[in-house]
Write an enzyme that holds these catalytic residues in place. Sequence first.
Site, PDB file in Angstrom:
ATOM      1  CG  LEU A  44      -0.537   2.441  -4.327  1.00 56.00           C
ATOM      2  CD1 LEU A  44      -0.866   3.867  -3.936  1.00 56.00           C
ATOM      3  CD2 LEU A  44       0.567   1.886  -3.447  1.00 56.00           C
ATOM      4  CG  HIS A  45      -3.549  -4.441  -3.215  1.00 58.84           C
ATOM      5  ND1 HIS A  45      -2.326  -4.522  -3.833  1.00 58.84           N
ATOM      6  CD2 HIS A  45      -3.669  -5.560  -2.466  1.00 58.84           C
ATOM      7  CE1 HIS A  45      -1.730  -5.642  -3.481  1.00 58.84           C
ATOM      8  NE2 HIS A  45      -2.517  -6.292  -2.647  1.00 58.84           N
ATOM      9  NE  ARG A  46       1.319  -5.922  -0.282  1.00 59.49           N
ATOM     10  CZ  ARG A  46       0.947  -7.188  -0.163  1.00 59.49           C
ATOM     11  NH1 ARG A  46       0.156  -7.544   0.828  1.00 59.49           N
ATOM     12  NH2 ARG A  46       1.363  -8.103  -1.032  1.00 59.49           N
TER      13      ARG A  46
END
Length: 365
Positions: free
Chosen positions: A210-212
Amino acid sequence: MIKIMLIAGARPNFMKIAPIARAFDSRADDIAYKIVHTGQHYDTNMSDVFFEELGIRKPDYHLGAGGGSHSQQTAKIMVEFEAVCEQDRPDLVMVVGDVNSTLACSVVAKKMHINVAHVEAGLRSFDLNMPEEINRMVTDAVSDLFFVTEEQGMANLKKEGKPEACIHFVGHVMIDNLFYQLSQLEKMNSADLKYNDYKSGHSEYGVVTLHRPSNVDDKTTLIRIFNTLDQISKRLPLIFPIHPRTQKNMEAFGITPPDTITLTPPLSYMAFLNLWKDAKLALTDSGGLQEETTALGIPCLTIRENTERPITITQGTNELVGASEKKIFDAFEKIMAGNWRTGQKPDLWDGRAAERITDILLAHS
């Protein structure tokens, strides 16, 4: 002899230019190329070993752009890349993907009357809240050659009025690289890779990335996602190589995951590949992992409301679930029950995209 500059800024870009560089090496009598690392993502793991793993040489230029806002980073890259082009004027600049470096270098090249080729052209999420969507649109607006990974990309470019003679459906260099790295992995002792002990200690597990900003910058959303992961991990252990941005926000929001979710630092490509290739499922908001899991037939739940890679849904093993607890958990239940579709490998995802690109470039030169 055609002179080409290959541009890479973020780690996934290097995975994409690697098969192209290898294909160019096989045609050294016809192509002279240089690799430009913009420095958009600086990673100390990008040592000689990193490039040896990818089967390519170290970059010829490092622009050192570093961080900053989107505008600051793009401006730094443009200034430094313009100087490189003035010094060593190429016949063609080749950009990949959809990061700030992709946009910056394509605009600089076009203003200097240097032809631009875009690899992964035509992908559209139709979501202008995504910085990557703007990068994709601007890059395609100034490109001369379009190398497309899936048929929907062809349709998007034709609808936008791009000349059909310049649009080429070639397959996907990211999948070329995946197959190459899998072959390299078979030659390695996987016991030497980080977190291989996690893999050997679990008969089944899932992987998470997860990074957005839409997922990790909003407290309510990130807490909801972790609550869902908590529930999933009670039945399927999860391993989560955590992005620095996500780590920072977890700490700021007071999120403490249970022991059934194993957090790790960011992993090298090979270490992560060794984990996810045998996972029960992937939960992600990454574009690349949607495609790679489709290529290997691994169930993928994409924690986004849209995707610029629709073939992973229409033909592959991917499903959009957003940040909805119900959608994520319902999809998880199907996977655990063995009711997930097997999917199929998309057309031309056969490991030869870079060869096709090379043949087309030489035909156009």
